[in-house]
Design a protein around this motif. Structure first.
Motif, PDB file in Angstrom:
ATOM      1  N   LYS A  75      39.683  51.049  36.070  1.00 17.28           N
ATOM      2  CA  LYS A  75      38.985  50.944  34.790  1.00 17.28           C
ATOM      3  C   LYS A  75      39.749  51.691  33.709  1.00 17.28           C
ATOM      4  CE  LYS A  75      35.233  51.803  31.821  1.00 17.28           C
ATOM      5  NZ  LYS A  75      35.642  51.116  30.644  1.00 17.28           N
ATOM      6  N   ARG A  76      40.142  52.913  34.011  1.00 18.30           N
ATOM      7  CA  ARG A  76      40.874  53.735  33.044  1.00 18.30           C
ATOM      8  C   ARG A  76      42.210  53.071  32.689  1.00 18.30           C
ATOM      9  NH1 ARG A  76      41.214  58.879  35.477  1.00 18.30           N
ATOM     10  NH2 ARG A  76      43.130  58.140  36.409  1.00 18.30           N
ATOM     11  N   SER A  77      42.938  52.572  33.689  1.00 14.04           N
ATOM     12  CA  SER A  77      44.222  51.902  33.445  1.00 14.04           C
ATOM     13  C   SER A  77      44.026  50.650  32.600  1.00 14.04           C
ATOM     14  CB  SER A  77      44.894  51.523  34.763  1.00 14.04           C
ATOM     15  OG  SER A  77      45.308  52.659  35.448  1.00 14.04           O
ATOM     16  N   HIS A  78      42.994  49.873  32.922  1.00 14.70           N
ATOM     17  CA  HIS A  78      42.706  48.663  32.146  1.00 14.70           C
ATOM     18  C   HIS A  78      42.502  49.019  30.681  1.00 14.70           C
ATOM     19  CE1 HIS A  78      40.029  45.794  30.175  1.00 14.70           C
ATOM     20  NE2 HIS A  78      40.618  44.871  30.919  1.00 14.70           N
ATOM     21  N   ASP A  79      41.647  49.982  30.423  1.00 15.69           N
ATOM     22  CA  ASP A  79      41.310  50.333  29.047  1.00 15.69           C
ATOM     23  C   ASP A  79      42.497  50.959  28.312  1.00 15.69           C
ATOM     24  OD1 ASP A  79      38.846  49.316  29.714  1.00 15.69           O
ATOM     25  OD2 ASP A  79      37.821  51.254  29.736  1.00 15.69           O
ATOM     26  N   GLN A  80      43.398  51.628  29.041  1.00 13.34           N
ATOM     27  CA  GLN A  80      44.594  52.207  28.420  1.00 13.34           C
ATOM     28  C   GLN A  80      45.672  51.160  28.196  1.00 13.34           C
ATOM     29  OE1 GLN A  80      45.653  55.357  31.131  1.00 13.34           O
ATOM     30  NE2 GLN A  80      44.389  56.871  30.076  1.00 13.34           N
ATOM     31  N   ARG A  81      45.876  50.285  29.165  1.00 13.65           N
ATOM     32  CA  ARG A  81      46.949  49.289  29.071  1.00 13.65           C
ATOM     33  C   ARG A  81      46.590  48.113  28.173  1.00 13.65           C
ATOM     34  NH1 ARG A  81      51.360  51.768  31.043  1.00 13.65           N
ATOM     35  NH2 ARG A  81      50.954  52.659  33.075  1.00 13.65           N
ATOM     36  N   LEU A  82      45.298  47.823  28.052  1.00 16.30           N
ATOM     37  CA  LEU A  82      44.827  46.724  27.206  1.00 16.30           C
ATOM     38  C   LEU A  82      43.863  47.294  26.172  1.00 16.30           C
ATOM     39  CD1 LEU A  82      44.141  44.274  30.136  1.00 16.30           C
ATOM     40  CD2 LEU A  82      46.103  44.214  28.600  1.00 16.30           C
ATOM     41  N   PRO A  83      44.376  48.144  25.274  1.00 20.02           N
ATOM     42  CA  PRO A  83      43.487  48.914  24.395  1.00 20.02           C
ATOM     43  C   PRO A  83      42.683  48.087  23.401  1.00 20.02           C
ATOM     44  CG  PRO A  83      45.759  49.150  23.708  1.00 20.02           C
ATOM     45  CD  PRO A  83      45.778  48.398  25.010  1.00 20.02           C
ATOM     46  N   GLN A  84      43.159  46.924  23.050  1.00 24.55           N
ATOM     47  CA  GLN A  84      42.423  46.102  22.088  1.00 24.55           C
ATOM     48  C   GLN A  84      41.531  45.071  22.774  1.00 24.55           C
ATOM     49  OE1 GLN A  84      42.499  46.801  18.804  1.00 24.55           O
ATOM     50  NE2 GLN A  84      43.919  48.466  19.218  1.00 24.55           N
ATOM     51  N   ALA A  85      41.606  44.999  24.100  1.00 23.41           N
ATOM     52  CA  ALA A  85      40.771  44.064  24.856  1.00 23.41           C
ATOM     53  C   ALA A  85      39.378  44.658  25.019  1.00 23.41           C
ATOM     54  CB  ALA A  85      41.387  43.792  26.227  1.00 23.41           C
TER      55      ALA A  85
END
Length: 178
Positions: free
Chosen positions: A22-32
């Motif tokens: 979850k943390r990686s997703h939100d960091q790697r896809l910050p505008q998603a």
């Protein structure tokens, strides 16, 4: 966006537990749109069921046990396949902006559509300013800049459509008045 494929991509760099994903997703896809924890775990369950990920070890870092997951060979093959698939252009107009303008014209005629378009243009311009600040900030990570570029170009297309539609709505308004 396919959450399953994004999670497979995040696992390609090594095992992670749900919270890390979850943390990686939100960091790697910050505008998603942020992914919810429940969605991460439900998706991991489906990926595990389908043999695309496997449960690894368990950690306890001062809290409950956390199961890490790792991508399997089948998962890597599916990820590679997905990355190679060309996204077809959308066959339908699936935009709330378009739908609201079309319905406003049908329900109330040109005036309401005009007012809505003017307000929407202002909201788009504000978002453009925010994204431009991200794009021009030298401290912005590359992922943020790429996401900002993507969003800016889409907003630009929307703004061109708004300008064209404002002209058409003005023509409709003149037509109705005469």
């Amino acid at each position: 966006m396919s959450t399953a494929h994004v999670l497979l991509g995040l696992l390609a760099s090594g095992p992670k537990h749900g919270y890390e994903l979850k943390r990686s997703h939100d960091q790697r896809l910050p505008q998603a749109k942020p992914v919810a924890f429940g969605q991460v775990y439900a998706t991991l369950g489906r990926l595990q069921r389908d043999g695309l990920v496997a449960a690894g070890g368990q950690e306890r870092d001062g809290g409950p046990d956390r199961t890490s997951f790792e991508i399997t060979e089948a998962g890597r093959a599916r990820l590679d396949e997905w990355l190679g698939e060309i996204e077809p252009p959308a066959p339908y107009v699936a935009s709330t902006l378009f739908a609201k303008v079309a319905v406003a014209v049908l329900v109330d005629g040109a005036e309401r559509a005009h007012d809505y378009l003017v307000a929407q243009r202002a909201a788009h311009m504000e978002r453009l300013r925010e994204l431009t600040a991200v794009k021009t900030d030298p401290a912005s990570p590359l992922g943020d800049v790429l996401a900002a570029d993507f969003a800016i170009l889409h907003l630009d297309a929307d703004l061109r459509w708004v300008a064209n539609t404002l002209e058409r709505v003005a023509d409709l308004h003149r037509e109705v008045q005469s």
